[in-house]
Design a protein around this motif. Sequence first.
Motif, PDB file in Angstrom:
ATOM      1  N   SER A 134       0.819  -1.210   0.000  1.00 33.33           N
ATOM      2  CA  SER A 134       0.000   0.000   0.000  1.00 33.33           C
ATOM      3  C   SER A 134       0.858   1.267   0.000  1.00 33.33           C
ATOM      4  O   SER A 134       0.492   2.270  -0.622  1.00 33.33           O
ATOM      5  CB  SER A 134      -0.964   0.015   1.185  1.00 33.33           C
ATOM      6  N   THR A 163       0.102   4.552  -2.624  1.00 27.99           N
ATOM      7  CA  THR A 163      -0.674   5.617  -2.006  1.00 27.99           C
ATOM      8  C   THR A 163      -0.256   6.987  -2.507  1.00 27.99           C
ATOM      9  O   THR A 163       0.834   7.163  -3.076  1.00 27.99           O
ATOM     10  CB  THR A 163      -0.540   5.551  -0.474  1.00 27.99           C
ATOM     11  N   ASP A 217      -5.968   6.227   1.536  1.00 33.12           N
ATOM     12  CA  ASP A 217      -5.605   5.767   0.197  1.00 33.12           C
ATOM     13  C   ASP A 217      -4.634   4.590   0.289  1.00 33.12           C
ATOM     14  O   ASP A 217      -3.440   4.765   0.474  1.00 33.12           O
ATOM     15  CB  ASP A 217      -4.978   6.920  -0.590  1.00 33.12           C
ATOM     16  N   LEU A 218      -5.186   3.390   0.107  1.00 30.94           N
ATOM     17  CA  LEU A 218      -4.389   2.175   0.056  1.00 30.94           C
ATOM     18  C   LEU A 218      -4.207   1.701  -1.382  1.00 30.94           C
ATOM     19  O   LEU A 218      -3.631   0.643  -1.627  1.00 30.94           O
ATOM     20  CB  LEU A 218      -5.079   1.077   0.877  1.00 30.94           C
ATOM     21  N   ALA A 242      -1.586   6.524   3.058  1.00 33.72           N
ATOM     22  CA  ALA A 242      -1.816   5.305   3.846  1.00 33.72           C
ATOM     23  C   ALA A 242      -1.195   5.384   5.227  1.00 33.72           C
ATOM     24  O   ALA A 242      -1.610   4.662   6.143  1.00 33.72           O
ATOM     25  CB  ALA A 242      -1.266   4.100   3.092  1.00 33.72           C
ATOM     26  N   GLY A 261      -6.846  -1.769  -2.660  1.00 37.53           N
ATOM     27  CA  GLY A 261      -5.398  -1.677  -2.806  1.00 37.53           C
ATOM     28  C   GLY A 261      -4.770  -3.042  -2.994  1.00 37.53           C
ATOM     29  O   GLY A 261      -5.435  -4.073  -2.869  1.00 37.53           O
TER      30      GLY A 261
END
Length: 391
Positions: free
Chosen positions: A159, A163, A184-185, A207, A227
């Motif tokens: 991740s 990200t 945000d992964l 992340a 993700g």
Amino acid sequence: MKRRPAILVLEDGRTFRGESYGAVGETFGEAVFNTGMTGYQETLTDPSYHRQVVVQTAPHIGNTGVNTEDDESDRIWVAGYVVRDPARIGSNWRATGELEQRLADEGVVGICGVDTRALTRHLRERGAMRVGISSVTTDAEELLERVRSAPAMVGADLSAEVTTDRPYVVQAEGEQRYVIAALDLGIKRNVPRRLAARGVTTHVLPASSTIEELLATGADAIFFSPGPGDPATAEHPVALAREVLRRRVPLFGICFGSQILGRALGFGTYKLGYGHRGINQPVLDRTTGKVEVTSHNHGFAVQVPGAGADGAVVPNQVIDTEFGGVEVSHVCLNDNVVEGLRALDVPAFTVQYHPEAAAGPRDADYLFDRFVELIEGARSRGADDSGEQHA
């Protein structure tokens, strides 16, 4: 574009020969197949495909070229690309270029002219595995050695590699109703778009963000994105999800985000034999009893207590966790894999598949409405609690 001889070698030694497609070079990753008949541009730019070599089961790829509107991120993420019969010329009124040229421009090594049906059947029978593609050597034994020394997907913590570098905001369309913070992964662009259409402003954060950074956005709720990688390695997101649950902030997770919530609730995760990847997967919504045609891209899944030997989940089972009761809300009808979780005592739910589609059917778009309803319910309860305190 002039083609060179190319070779594809799986880690079990199975070899396919064809021609170069896209960039000339060598690449390694996990071999997976996607059953979508369309949507190749969205597939290529989906961060969840990071470090994977994608085999397209549809024989003709590149027919509609590429454009500047359908990307789900700012680059192609696949480690390699395998097609049977590439289009010589793309044809579509929205096209701004050719697929093969874009692959070459972004350094994506591919192979064409191989029997993708045979390759897909092999992966279905033997499972997803490491693979190498080369258009600089045709020595299968030499390439096989490097394939077997490449990192596996199990244990991969990816991740942080996909990200965002810095926070950004996607504004609500029209009047803003709510604000969410999205971890945000490996988020796809269509997630905040679907939320924006419902009056939700989305703050997308890296992340590595903390709970304080997420809540500092003024968020009414938290979203955990899709993700790549093995959820068993995602210690920070799991700890973050547990903190969100403790604070009773509404939480929605998709795909990798669903696996994160599963782990936060105390469940295990495991690697599927060959995963779910495509836009034609049947899923039962246990809340409504409806069967949805859905878009998937996952190689791992949540393991809930009490599942049968075939993975079947007990109907109407409520599982006790540290955060109260949890039920399986969605199930894949192909193989009984858990495709959604719903917490009964804290405001949280997830789905393993992709209601944002892109590309794919829109049967599951209603899940964004459920997220908004979850936020509204939490806000109403907060107002009621405040009123009781002042009474």
